[in-house]
Design an enzyme around this catalytic site. Structure first.
Site, short mmCIF file in Angstrom:
data_model
loop_
_atom_site.label_atom_id
_atom_site.label_comp_id
_atom_site.label_asym_id
_atom_site.label_seq_id
_atom_site.Cartn_x
_atom_site.Cartn_y
_atom_site.Cartn_z
N HIS A 71 0.85 -1.18 0.00
CA HIS A 71 0.00 0.00 0.00
C HIS A 71 0.89 1.23 0.00
O HIS A 71 2.09 1.13 0.26
CB HIS A 71 -0.96 -0.01 1.19
CG HIS A 71 -0.28 -0.15 2.52
ND1 HIS A 71 0.27 -1.34 2.96
CD2 HIS A 71 -0.05 0.75 3.49
CE1 HIS A 71 0.80 -1.16 4.16
NE2 HIS A 71 0.63 0.10 4.50
N GLY A 72 0.32 2.36 -0.28
CA GLY A 72 1.10 3.58 -0.41
C GLY A 72 1.42 4.24 0.91
O GLY A 72 0.88 3.89 1.96
#
Length: 150
Positions: A71-72
């Protein structure tokens, strides 16, 4: 009194969000593939992919049981259009470092703060050995959809 109704994880999966039978040269390639799948789903802008790679360079997203949840970073939150999830299967495994191999990568995107809730819900599945095994050994998208429908 009951709590708020939770959106089933399946509602975060787009039509082509489950891709099985893939291969990756390393964990960064696997993370990039997750990011590109999120871009293809229309959930994020291209900049989110770099945010995912930035997170992976800073700290591993491997969580155990053969699963990584790329995920970012918080800097990528402006690239998120809507919450989404992709599931990529790498049957031969991807070397995630420290002797760990991931066979499943679940890429997630959520507005600021939303990642925590998604990871917690995925952890419910991964903490159940039978469900985690079903996730790792799924060979058809319908098997993943059924697992996340609950």
């Amino acid at each position: 009194m009951t709590g708020p109704t939770r959106t089933p994880l399946t509602e975060l999966l787009g039509e082509s969000s489950i891709r099985l039978g893939l291969s990756a040269t390393d964990r960064f390639d696997a993370v990039a593939q997750c990011g590109e799948a999120l871009v293809a789903s229309g959930a994020v802008d291209e900049a989110y992919v770099e945010s995912m790679l930035e997170r992976e360079r800073a700290v591993t997203t491997f969580i155990g049981e053969g699963v990584a949840i790329p995920h970012g970073t918080s800097s990528g939150k402006d690239s998120v259009k809507r919450s989404a999830m992709v599931v990529l299967g790498f049957p031969d495994g991807v070397d995630w470092g420290d002797g760990e191999r991931a066979t499943v990568c679940i890429g997630i995107a959520a507005p600021a703060g939303g990642h925590v809730g998604l990871v917690a819900r995925l952890a419910e599945i991964l903490l159940d050995p039978d469900l985690a095994e079903r996730l790792r050994t799924a060979r058809e998208p319908e098997q993943i959809t059924a697992l996340f429908a609950a």
